[in-house]
Design a protein around this motif. Sequence first.
Motif, short mmCIF file in Angstrom:
data_model
loop_
_atom_site.label_atom_id
_atom_site.label_comp_id
_atom_site.label_asym_id
_atom_site.label_seq_id
_atom_site.Cartn_x
_atom_site.Cartn_y
_atom_site.Cartn_z
N SER A 21 8.27 -40.10 1.80
CA SER A 21 8.54 -39.50 0.08
C SER A 21 9.02 -39.95 -0.68
O SER A 21 9.06 -39.93 -1.90
CB SER A 21 7.71 -38.51 0.67
N LEU A 59 7.87 -30.06 -6.75
CA LEU A 59 6.09 -30.39 -7.32
C LEU A 59 5.96 -30.59 -8.86
O LEU A 59 6.71 -29.56 -9.81
CB LEU A 59 5.31 -29.41 -6.42
N GLU A 95 5.95 -27.48 4.32
CA GLU A 95 6.50 -27.59 4.41
C GLU A 95 7.40 -26.20 5.80
O GLU A 95 8.79 -26.56 5.89
CB GLU A 95 7.65 -27.31 2.65
N THR A 100 0.60 -29.40 -9.94
CA THR A 100 0.23 -29.44 -8.43
C THR A 100 -1.51 -28.09 -8.72
O THR A 100 -1.08 -27.89 -9.08
CB THR A 100 0.98 -28.98 -7.58
N SER A 141 8.54 -37.73 5.30
CA SER A 141 9.13 -36.94 4.73
C SER A 141 10.05 -37.24 3.80
O SER A 141 10.50 -37.43 2.31
CB SER A 141 9.24 -35.18 5.03
N ASP A 176 -1.33 -28.12 0.91
CA ASP A 176 -0.79 -28.41 1.92
C ASP A 176 0.15 -28.54 2.22
O ASP A 176 1.09 -28.63 2.88
CB ASP A 176 -1.94 -30.10 1.45
N ARG A 177 0.81 -28.50 0.71
CA ARG A 177 2.23 -28.25 0.88
C ARG A 177 3.48 -27.81 1.63
O ARG A 177 3.71 -27.61 2.10
CB ARG A 177 2.82 -28.88 -0.21
#
Length: 512
Positions: free
Chosen positions: A332, A427, A443, A431, A329, A438-439
Amino acid sequence: MTFNKFFSGAAVASLMGLGALGTSSCQKDFIELDDPTRIPTADSYTDSLSVFNGVTAAYSSLQDLYGRGGGSRGWFIFAEIPSDNSYTVTSGERLNEFNDFTLFADNQHIQSYWLSTYRTIARCNLILSRAGGVKLTDATRNRYYGEVRFIRALAYFNAVRIWGKIPLVTQEIQSIQDAYPFGRAAVEDVYIQIEKDLDFAEKNLPVTQTGNNLGRATKGAATALFGKVLLTQQKYQAAADKLALLATGSTYALQATYANIFATNNEMNSEIIFAARYTKGTLGLGSAFTTWFMPAYGTTQSTALLGAAFTGQQFNTVDNDLIAAFTASSASTPTLPDLRAATSYVLPAGAATTLGYYTKKYIDTPTSATDAENDWIVLRQADVLLMYAEAVNEASGPTAPALTAVNQVIRRSRGLPVATANAAVDLPAATTQTALRDRIELERRLELNFEGHRWFDLVRTGRAIAVMNAYFIRTAAAGTTPNKIDQDDLLFPIPVQEIQTNPILTQNNGYK
Protein backbone atom coordinates in the motif's frame (compact mmCIF):
# COMPACT_ATOMS: atom_id res chain seq x y z
CA MET A 1 15.91 -7.53 34.69
CA THR A 2 14.93 -7.10 38.32
CA PHE A 3 12.29 -9.80 38.43
CA ASN A 4 14.61 -12.25 40.16
CA LYS A 5 15.26 -9.64 42.84
CA PHE A 6 11.55 -8.89 42.87
CA PHE A 7 10.96 -12.50 43.92
CA SER A 8 13.91 -12.88 46.28
CA GLY A 9 12.86 -13.75 49.80
CA ALA A 10 9.48 -14.94 48.57
CA ALA A 11 10.21 -18.21 46.81
CA VAL A 12 8.47 -20.23 49.49
CA ALA A 13 5.60 -17.76 49.71
CA SER A 14 5.02 -18.08 45.97
CA LEU A 15 4.21 -21.75 46.46
CA MET A 16 1.40 -21.18 48.94
CA GLY A 17 -1.83 -22.48 47.56
CA LEU A 18 -0.31 -24.35 44.62
CA GLY A 19 -0.30 -27.79 46.19
CA ALA A 20 -3.23 -30.13 46.51
CA LEU A 21 -5.42 -29.12 49.45
CA GLY A 22 -5.79 -31.96 51.90
CA THR A 23 -8.29 -32.27 54.74
CA SER A 24 -8.82 -34.78 57.50
CA SER A 25 -11.95 -36.13 55.87
CA CYS A 26 -11.85 -39.42 54.01
CA GLN A 27 -14.57 -38.34 51.59
CA LYS A 28 -13.71 -36.98 48.15
CA ASP A 29 -15.76 -33.83 48.45
CA PHE A 30 -15.40 -30.46 46.73
CA ILE A 31 -12.43 -29.06 48.59
CA GLU A 32 -10.36 -32.24 48.36
CA LEU A 33 -10.54 -32.16 44.59
CA ASP A 34 -8.10 -29.24 44.60
CA ASP A 35 -10.39 -26.24 45.02
CA PRO A 36 -8.28 -23.31 43.74
CA THR A 37 -10.28 -20.71 45.65
CA ARG A 38 -9.06 -21.83 49.09
CA ILE A 39 -5.54 -21.41 50.39
CA PRO A 40 -4.83 -22.92 53.85
CA THR A 41 -2.51 -20.20 55.14
CA ALA A 42 -4.62 -18.56 57.82
CA ASP A 43 -1.64 -17.93 60.12
CA SER A 44 0.83 -16.85 57.44
CA TYR A 45 0.14 -13.10 57.42
CA THR A 46 1.46 -11.61 60.66
CA ASP A 47 3.81 -8.80 59.63
CA SER A 48 4.70 -6.47 56.75
CA LEU A 49 7.20 -8.89 55.21
CA SER A 50 4.66 -11.70 55.03
CA VAL A 51 2.17 -9.37 53.34
CA PHE A 52 4.83 -8.25 50.86
CA ASN A 53 5.63 -11.90 50.10
CA GLY A 54 1.95 -12.65 49.67
CA VAL A 55 1.58 -9.84 47.15
CA THR A 56 4.66 -11.15 45.35
CA ALA A 57 3.06 -14.60 45.26
CA ALA A 58 0.08 -13.03 43.47
CA TYR A 59 2.44 -11.62 40.84
CA SER A 60 4.02 -15.06 40.50
CA SER A 61 0.61 -16.40 39.52
CA LEU A 62 0.73 -14.30 36.36
CA GLN A 63 3.30 -16.71 34.96
CA ASP A 64 0.65 -19.42 35.06
CA LEU A 65 -1.91 -17.14 33.41
CA TYR A 66 0.43 -16.21 30.57
CA GLY A 67 2.43 -19.45 30.29
CA ARG A 68 4.86 -21.38 32.45
CA GLY A 69 7.13 -24.24 31.43
CA GLY A 70 5.91 -27.42 33.07
CA GLY A 71 2.60 -25.73 33.90
CA SER A 72 -0.16 -23.85 32.13
CA ARG A 73 0.40 -23.16 28.44
CA GLY A 74 -1.13 -19.79 29.16
CA TRP A 75 -2.98 -17.09 27.30
CA PHE A 76 -1.88 -17.64 23.71
CA ILE A 77 -3.93 -20.81 23.29
CA PHE A 78 -7.10 -18.76 23.79
CA ALA A 79 -6.03 -15.49 22.19
CA GLU A 80 -3.90 -16.45 19.18
CA ILE A 81 -4.36 -20.10 18.14
CA PRO A 82 -8.12 -19.72 17.41
CA SER A 83 -7.42 -16.65 15.26
CA ASP A 84 -6.21 -16.10 11.71
CA ASN A 85 -2.77 -15.12 13.00
CA SER A 86 -1.45 -18.54 13.91
CA TYR A 87 -1.93 -22.27 13.92
CA THR A 88 -0.59 -25.19 15.89
CA VAL A 89 1.12 -28.24 14.46
CA THR A 90 0.71 -30.15 17.71
CA SER A 91 -2.18 -32.59 18.16
CA GLY A 92 -0.82 -34.71 21.01
CA GLU A 93 -1.42 -31.89 23.48
CA ARG A 94 -4.89 -31.24 22.06
CA LEU A 95 -3.94 -27.69 21.14
CA ASN A 96 -5.40 -28.48 17.72
CA GLU A 97 -8.85 -28.33 19.32
CA PHE A 98 -8.36 -24.57 19.80
CA ASN A 99 -7.11 -24.24 16.25
CA ASP A 100 -9.98 -26.18 14.66
CA PHE A 101 -12.79 -25.16 17.03
CA THR A 102 -13.31 -28.79 18.02
CA LEU A 103 -12.90 -28.25 21.75
CA PHE A 104 -14.22 -30.69 24.32
CA ALA A 105 -14.83 -29.73 27.93
CA ASP A 106 -12.28 -32.27 29.17
CA ASN A 107 -9.40 -30.53 27.38
CA GLN A 108 -6.55 -30.34 29.89
CA HIS A 109 -5.63 -26.78 28.94
CA ILE A 110 -9.12 -25.54 29.74
CA GLN A 111 -8.88 -27.11 33.19
CA SER A 112 -5.34 -25.84 33.74
CA TYR A 113 -6.23 -22.23 32.96
CA TRP A 114 -9.32 -22.38 35.18
CA LEU A 115 -7.23 -23.60 38.12
CA SER A 116 -4.54 -20.99 37.45
CA THR A 117 -7.19 -18.27 37.33
CA TYR A 118 -8.80 -19.13 40.63
CA ARG A 119 -5.51 -19.73 42.39
CA THR A 120 -4.49 -16.24 41.31
CA ILE A 121 -7.76 -14.81 42.58
CA ALA A 122 -7.46 -16.75 45.85
CA ARG A 123 -4.02 -15.27 46.51
CA CYS A 124 -5.41 -11.79 45.93
CA ASN A 125 -8.42 -12.43 48.15
CA LEU A 126 -6.17 -13.67 50.93
CA ILE A 127 -4.18 -10.44 50.98
CA LEU A 128 -7.38 -8.39 50.98
CA SER A 129 -8.69 -10.49 53.86
CA ARG A 130 -5.54 -10.67 56.01
CA ALA A 131 -3.54 -7.49 55.44
CA GLY A 132 -6.06 -5.38 57.36
CA GLY A 133 -4.90 -7.02 60.58
CA VAL A 134 -1.21 -6.32 59.99
CA LYS A 135 0.52 -3.16 61.17
CA LEU A 136 1.12 -1.10 58.02
CA THR A 137 0.76 2.53 57.08
CA ASP A 138 -2.48 3.30 55.29
CA ALA A 139 -0.56 4.26 52.16
CA THR A 140 1.39 0.99 52.12
CA ARG A 141 -1.67 -1.12 52.81
CA ASN A 142 -3.68 0.60 50.09
CA ARG A 143 -0.80 0.20 47.64
CA TYR A 144 -0.70 -3.52 48.32
CA TYR A 145 -4.48 -3.68 48.01
CA GLY A 146 -4.23 -1.77 44.74
CA GLU A 147 -1.68 -4.23 43.37
CA VAL A 148 -3.70 -7.35 44.15
CA ARG A 149 -6.94 -5.75 43.04
CA PHE A 150 -5.29 -4.97 39.71
CA ILE A 151 -4.12 -8.59 39.42
CA ARG A 152 -7.55 -9.88 40.42
CA ALA A 153 -9.21 -7.61 37.85
CA LEU A 154 -6.84 -8.85 35.14
CA ALA A 155 -7.53 -12.49 36.05
CA TYR A 156 -11.29 -11.93 36.01
CA PHE A 157 -11.13 -9.94 32.76
CA ASN A 158 -9.32 -12.78 31.01
CA ALA A 159 -11.69 -15.34 32.50
CA VAL A 160 -14.94 -13.54 31.64
CA ARG A 161 -13.79 -13.22 28.04
CA ILE A 162 -12.91 -16.92 27.90
CA TRP A 163 -15.99 -18.36 29.61
CA GLY A 164 -18.63 -15.66 29.95
CA LYS A 165 -20.48 -16.30 33.21
CA ILE A 166 -18.01 -17.46 35.88
CA PRO A 167 -17.87 -17.87 39.66
CA LEU A 168 -17.27 -14.48 41.27
CA VAL A 169 -15.24 -14.97 44.44
CA THR A 170 -14.15 -11.83 46.27
CA GLN A 171 -13.40 -13.10 49.75
CA GLU A 172 -11.22 -15.73 51.34
CA ILE A 173 -12.74 -19.22 51.30
CA GLN A 174 -12.20 -20.84 54.69
CA SER A 175 -14.36 -23.97 54.63
CA ILE A 176 -15.76 -26.60 52.34
CA GLN A 177 -19.29 -25.34 52.82
CA ASP A 178 -18.19 -21.80 51.96
CA ALA A 179 -16.96 -23.05 48.59
CA TYR A 180 -20.09 -24.83 47.41
CA PRO A 181 -22.39 -21.84 46.66
CA PHE A 182 -20.20 -20.30 43.98
CA GLY A 183 -22.05 -20.87 40.75
CA ARG A 184 -21.70 -18.81 37.58
CA ALA A 185 -22.26 -15.09 38.15
CA ALA A 186 -23.76 -12.89 35.43
CA VAL A 187 -21.23 -11.33 33.07
CA GLU A 188 -22.49 -7.88 34.08
CA ASP A 189 -21.74 -8.61 37.75
CA VAL A 190 -18.22 -9.76 36.92
CA TYR A 191 -17.56 -6.54 35.02
CA ILE A 192 -18.95 -4.45 37.88
CA GLN A 193 -16.41 -6.07 40.21
CA ILE A 194 -13.58 -5.63 37.70
CA GLU A 195 -14.39 -1.92 37.42
CA LYS A 196 -14.48 -1.55 41.22
CA ASP A 197 -11.09 -3.21 41.52
CA LEU A 198 -9.53 -1.07 38.81
CA ASP A 199 -11.02 2.13 40.20
CA PHE A 200 -9.38 1.39 43.56
CA ALA A 201 -6.10 0.37 41.92
CA GLU A 202 -6.01 3.50 39.77
CA LYS A 203 -6.43 5.71 42.84
CA ASN A 204 -3.85 3.95 45.02
CA LEU A 205 -1.03 2.74 42.75
CA PRO A 206 2.07 4.86 42.07
CA VAL A 207 2.63 6.50 38.69
CA THR A 208 5.91 4.62 38.25
CA GLN A 209 7.74 1.67 39.78
CA THR A 210 11.52 1.64 39.88
CA GLY A 211 14.44 -0.48 41.05
CA ASN A 212 13.44 -3.84 42.50
CA ASN A 213 9.77 -2.87 42.16
CA LEU A 214 10.00 -2.46 38.39
CA GLY A 215 7.26 -4.61 36.89
CA ARG A 216 4.73 -4.13 39.66
CA ALA A 217 1.41 -2.59 38.67
CA THR A 218 1.19 1.18 38.28
CA LYS A 219 -1.54 3.75 38.00
CA GLY A 220 -1.05 3.68 34.22
CA ALA A 221 -1.52 -0.09 34.13
CA ALA A 222 -4.82 0.24 35.98
CA THR A 223 -5.92 3.06 33.67
CA ALA A 224 -5.03 1.12 30.51
CA LEU A 225 -6.76 -2.05 31.67
CA PHE A 226 -9.78 -0.04 32.83
CA GLY A 227 -10.02 1.51 29.37
CA LYS A 228 -9.84 -1.90 27.74
CA VAL A 229 -12.54 -3.25 30.06
CA LEU A 230 -14.83 -0.33 29.19
CA LEU A 231 -14.13 -0.74 25.47
CA THR A 232 -14.93 -4.46 25.65
CA GLN A 233 -18.31 -3.59 27.18
CA GLN A 234 -18.88 -1.06 24.35
CA LYS A 235 -18.93 1.84 26.80
CA TYR A 236 -17.24 3.90 24.13
CA GLN A 237 -17.30 7.41 25.57
CA ALA A 238 -16.20 6.23 29.00
CA ALA A 239 -13.43 4.19 27.37
CA ALA A 240 -12.31 7.17 25.30
CA ASP A 241 -12.18 9.39 28.37
CA LYS A 242 -10.18 6.82 30.31
CA LEU A 243 -7.74 5.96 27.54
CA ALA A 244 -7.19 9.64 26.71
CA LEU A 245 -5.32 9.93 30.02
CA LEU A 246 -2.57 7.78 28.50
CA ALA A 247 -3.02 8.36 24.77
CA THR A 248 -2.52 12.10 25.14
CA GLY A 249 -0.22 11.95 28.15
CA SER A 250 3.54 11.69 28.54
CA THR A 251 4.02 8.80 30.96
CA TYR A 252 4.48 6.28 28.14
CA ALA A 253 5.90 6.70 24.64
CA LEU A 254 6.24 4.58 21.53
CA GLN A 255 9.69 3.15 20.98
CA ALA A 256 11.29 4.68 17.89
CA THR A 257 12.01 1.22 16.45
CA TYR A 258 9.41 -1.54 16.52
CA ALA A 259 11.92 -4.33 17.12
CA ASN A 260 13.23 -2.62 20.27
CA ILE A 261 9.91 -3.20 22.04
CA PHE A 262 10.68 -6.91 22.33
CA ALA A 263 14.44 -6.92 22.93
CA THR A 264 15.33 -8.75 26.11
CA ASN A 265 17.93 -6.09 26.92
CA ASN A 266 15.24 -3.40 26.72
CA GLU A 267 12.49 -4.82 28.92
CA MET A 268 10.00 -2.50 30.65
CA ASN A 269 10.92 0.21 28.13
CA SER A 270 8.99 3.44 27.58
CA GLU A 271 6.22 1.67 25.68
CA ILE A 272 5.51 -1.14 28.15
CA ILE A 273 2.67 -0.39 30.55
CA PHE A 274 2.41 -3.83 32.13
CA ALA A 275 3.97 -7.24 31.49
CA ALA A 276 4.04 -10.67 33.08
CA ARG A 277 7.71 -10.89 33.94
CA TYR A 278 10.15 -13.76 33.51
CA THR A 279 13.86 -14.21 34.05
CA LYS A 280 16.05 -17.07 32.92
CA GLY A 281 18.58 -18.80 35.12
CA THR A 282 18.20 -21.43 37.82
CA LEU A 283 15.20 -19.95 39.64
CA GLY A 284 12.48 -21.66 37.60
CA LEU A 285 11.17 -18.24 36.57
CA GLY A 286 12.08 -18.34 32.86
CA SER A 287 9.64 -18.22 29.96
CA ALA A 288 9.01 -20.98 27.44
CA PHE A 289 7.71 -18.94 24.49
CA THR A 290 11.01 -19.10 22.57
CA THR A 291 10.83 -22.84 21.96
CA TRP A 292 7.08 -23.26 22.32
CA PHE A 293 6.49 -21.01 19.31
CA MET A 294 9.42 -22.06 17.12
CA PRO A 295 8.72 -24.59 14.35
CA ALA A 296 10.76 -27.79 14.25
CA TYR A 297 13.76 -26.30 12.47
CA GLY A 298 17.00 -28.20 12.12
CA THR A 299 20.04 -27.65 14.30
CA THR A 300 21.60 -25.15 11.90
CA GLN A 301 18.46 -23.02 11.64
CA SER A 302 17.64 -23.03 15.35
CA THR A 303 21.23 -22.14 16.23
CA ALA A 304 21.17 -19.26 13.76
CA LEU A 305 17.98 -17.96 15.39
CA LEU A 306 18.65 -18.56 19.07
CA GLY A 307 22.41 -18.91 19.39
CA ALA A 308 22.05 -22.55 20.45
CA ALA A 309 20.33 -25.65 19.13
CA PHE A 310 16.83 -26.15 20.52
CA THR A 311 13.85 -28.09 19.20
CA GLY A 312 10.81 -26.00 18.40
CA GLN A 313 7.49 -27.26 19.75
CA GLN A 314 5.35 -25.70 16.98
CA PHE A 315 2.62 -24.73 19.45
CA ASN A 316 1.98 -21.29 17.91
CA THR A 317 3.19 -20.96 14.32
CA VAL A 318 2.82 -17.89 12.08
CA ASP A 319 -0.07 -18.33 9.64
CA ASN A 320 0.54 -17.47 5.98
CA ASP A 321 -2.63 -15.38 6.12
CA LEU A 322 -0.90 -12.98 8.50
CA ILE A 323 2.11 -12.85 6.19
CA ALA A 324 -0.22 -11.97 3.30
CA ALA A 325 -1.68 -9.14 5.39
CA PHE A 326 1.82 -7.75 5.95
CA THR A 327 2.63 -8.08 2.26
CA ALA A 328 -0.49 -6.10 1.38
CA SER A 329 0.37 -3.49 4.02
CA SER A 330 3.79 -2.89 2.48
CA ALA A 331 2.32 -2.84 -1.02
CA SER A 332 0.00 0.00 0.00
CA THR A 333 3.05 2.28 0.44
CA PRO A 334 5.79 0.65 -1.69
CA THR A 335 8.43 3.26 -0.91
CA LEU A 336 7.75 2.92 2.81
CA PRO A 337 7.27 -0.81 3.54
CA ASP A 338 5.81 -2.06 6.80
CA LEU A 339 8.87 -2.60 8.99
CA ARG A 340 6.91 -4.58 11.57
CA ALA A 341 7.02 -7.59 9.25
CA ALA A 342 10.72 -8.24 9.91
CA THR A 343 10.05 -8.59 13.64
CA SER A 344 6.74 -10.39 13.31
CA TYR A 345 7.95 -13.39 11.31
CA VAL A 346 11.08 -15.01 9.93
CA LEU A 347 12.09 -18.11 8.00
CA PRO A 348 15.72 -19.05 8.70
CA ALA A 349 17.99 -19.64 5.74
CA GLY A 350 17.75 -23.23 4.62
CA ALA A 351 14.48 -23.94 6.46
CA ALA A 352 11.62 -25.38 4.45
CA THR A 353 8.54 -23.17 4.19
CA THR A 354 6.43 -26.22 5.00
CA LEU A 355 7.76 -26.05 8.57
CA GLY A 356 6.27 -22.59 8.98
CA TYR A 357 7.47 -19.12 9.86
CA TYR A 358 8.51 -18.05 13.35
CA THR A 359 7.61 -14.87 15.23
CA LYS A 360 10.76 -13.00 16.26
CA LYS A 361 9.04 -11.30 19.18
CA TYR A 362 10.16 -14.07 21.54
CA ILE A 363 13.66 -14.82 20.31
CA ASP A 364 16.21 -15.37 23.06
CA THR A 365 18.95 -17.87 23.87
CA PRO A 366 17.37 -20.08 26.53
CA THR A 367 19.37 -21.88 29.20
CA SER A 368 16.97 -24.78 28.67
CA ALA A 369 13.96 -25.40 26.48
CA THR A 370 11.61 -23.60 28.89
CA ASP A 371 13.98 -21.07 30.44
CA ALA A 372 14.24 -17.88 28.38
CA GLU A 373 14.16 -14.19 29.30
CA ASN A 374 11.16 -12.97 27.31
CA ASP A 375 8.38 -11.22 29.21
CA TRP A 376 4.75 -11.45 28.09
CA ILE A 377 3.63 -7.90 27.30
CA VAL A 378 0.07 -7.43 28.56
CA LEU A 379 -0.42 -3.72 27.85
CA ARG A 380 1.65 -1.25 25.83
CA GLN A 381 1.25 2.24 24.46
CA ALA A 382 0.51 1.27 20.84
CA ASP A 383 -2.36 -0.88 22.11
CA VAL A 384 -3.66 2.10 24.09
CA LEU A 385 -3.46 4.44 21.07
CA LEU A 386 -5.42 2.03 18.90
CA MET A 387 -8.00 1.35 21.62
CA TYR A 388 -8.38 5.08 22.16
CA ALA A 389 -8.91 5.64 18.44
CA GLU A 390 -11.50 2.85 18.36
CA ALA A 391 -13.38 4.25 21.35
CA VAL A 392 -13.40 7.79 19.93
CA ASN A 393 -14.45 6.58 16.48
CA GLU A 394 -17.36 4.57 17.88
CA ALA A 395 -18.44 7.36 20.23
CA SER A 396 -17.94 10.42 18.03
CA GLY A 397 -16.79 9.32 14.59
CA PRO A 398 -13.40 9.76 12.88
CA THR A 399 -12.38 12.93 14.70
CA ALA A 400 -8.88 14.39 14.60
CA PRO A 401 -7.81 12.82 17.93
CA ALA A 402 -8.75 9.35 16.66
CA LEU A 403 -6.88 9.83 13.39
CA THR A 404 -3.85 11.24 15.19
CA ALA A 405 -3.64 8.21 17.47
CA VAL A 406 -3.76 5.75 14.57
CA ASN A 407 -1.34 7.78 12.50
CA GLN A 408 1.28 7.61 15.24
CA VAL A 409 1.21 3.83 15.07
CA ILE A 410 1.27 3.82 11.25
CA ARG A 411 4.19 6.25 11.08
CA ARG A 412 6.29 4.17 13.47
CA SER A 413 5.52 1.07 11.39
CA ARG A 414 7.16 2.82 8.41
CA GLY A 415 10.18 4.03 10.37
CA LEU A 416 8.98 7.64 10.45
CA PRO A 417 8.95 10.08 13.39
CA VAL A 418 5.66 9.50 15.17
CA ALA A 419 4.99 13.17 15.97
CA THR A 420 5.47 14.47 12.42
CA ALA A 421 2.64 14.39 9.88
CA ASN A 422 3.42 12.52 6.69
CA ALA A 423 0.97 12.61 3.82
CA ALA A 424 2.42 9.47 2.29
CA VAL A 425 1.12 7.26 5.12
CA ASP A 426 -1.28 9.32 7.25
CA LEU A 427 -5.00 8.64 7.10
CA PRO A 428 -6.73 11.60 5.41
CA ALA A 429 -9.05 13.90 7.33
CA ALA A 430 -11.90 12.70 5.10
CA THR A 431 -11.60 9.11 6.40
CA THR A 432 -15.09 7.74 7.14
CA GLN A 433 -16.10 6.02 10.36
CA THR A 434 -16.36 2.67 8.58
CA ALA A 435 -12.97 3.09 6.90
CA LEU A 436 -11.33 4.02 10.19
CA ARG A 437 -12.98 1.07 11.94
CA ASP A 438 -11.56 -1.28 9.30
CA ARG A 439 -8.11 0.30 9.48
CA ILE A 440 -7.98 0.04 13.26
CA GLU A 441 -8.84 -3.65 13.00
CA LEU A 442 -6.01 -4.15 10.51
CA GLU A 443 -3.49 -2.10 12.47
CA ARG A 444 -4.25 -3.99 15.66
CA ARG A 445 -3.67 -7.27 13.83
CA LEU A 446 -0.34 -6.13 12.36
CA GLU A 447 0.89 -4.20 15.38
CA LEU A 448 -0.08 -6.64 18.14
CA ASN A 449 0.25 -10.03 16.46
CA PHE A 450 1.31 -12.88 18.76
CA GLU A 451 0.81 -10.68 21.84
CA GLY A 452 -2.55 -12.16 22.82
CA HIS A 453 -5.10 -9.76 21.33
CA ARG A 454 -6.38 -10.96 17.95
CA TRP A 455 -9.14 -13.44 18.86
CA PHE A 456 -10.64 -11.26 21.58
CA ASP A 457 -10.42 -8.18 19.36
CA LEU A 458 -12.58 -9.99 16.83
CA VAL A 459 -15.05 -11.11 19.49
CA ARG A 460 -15.22 -7.64 21.05
CA THR A 461 -16.04 -5.96 17.75
CA GLY A 462 -18.55 -8.61 16.68
CA ARG A 463 -16.35 -9.59 13.76
CA ALA A 464 -15.12 -13.03 14.80
CA ILE A 465 -17.66 -15.14 12.90
CA ALA A 466 -17.42 -13.19 9.64
CA VAL A 467 -13.63 -12.84 9.68
CA MET A 468 -12.89 -16.42 10.66
CA ASN A 469 -15.39 -18.01 8.27
CA ALA A 470 -13.95 -15.95 5.43
CA TYR A 471 -10.48 -17.05 6.52
CA PHE A 472 -11.55 -20.71 6.51
CA ILE A 473 -12.89 -20.39 2.98
CA ARG A 474 -9.78 -18.53 1.83
CA THR A 475 -7.34 -21.09 3.26
CA ALA A 476 -9.22 -24.36 2.79
CA ALA A 477 -7.38 -27.03 0.86
CA ALA A 478 -8.77 -27.81 -2.57
CA GLY A 479 -11.59 -30.32 -2.44
CA THR A 480 -12.19 -29.95 1.32
CA THR A 481 -15.12 -28.43 3.16
CA PRO A 482 -14.06 -25.23 4.96
CA ASN A 483 -14.41 -25.07 8.71
CA LYS A 484 -17.18 -22.85 10.02
CA ILE A 485 -17.86 -21.27 13.40
CA ASP A 486 -21.03 -19.87 14.94
CA GLN A 487 -22.13 -18.01 18.06
CA ASP A 488 -21.42 -20.98 20.35
CA ASP A 489 -17.74 -20.85 19.42
CA LEU A 490 -17.26 -17.36 20.84
CA LEU A 491 -16.94 -18.80 24.35
CA PHE A 492 -14.83 -21.72 25.52
CA PRO A 493 -16.17 -24.69 27.51
CA ILE A 494 -16.37 -24.75 31.29
CA PRO A 495 -14.00 -27.55 32.40
CA VAL A 496 -15.99 -30.74 32.81
CA GLN A 497 -14.06 -31.52 36.00
CA GLU A 498 -15.45 -28.36 37.60
CA ILE A 499 -19.03 -29.24 36.65
CA GLN A 500 -18.61 -32.77 38.01
CA THR A 501 -17.14 -31.37 41.23
CA ASN A 502 -19.69 -28.60 41.73
CA PRO A 503 -23.03 -29.48 40.10
CA ILE A 504 -24.40 -25.92 40.32
CA LEU A 505 -22.02 -24.99 37.50
CA THR A 506 -23.54 -25.22 34.03
CA GLN A 507 -21.92 -25.70 30.63
CA ASN A 508 -21.71 -23.17 27.80
CA ASN A 509 -23.83 -23.87 24.74
CA GLY A 510 -22.37 -26.22 22.17
CA TYR A 511 -20.05 -28.22 24.43
CA LYS A 512 -20.18 -31.65 26.01
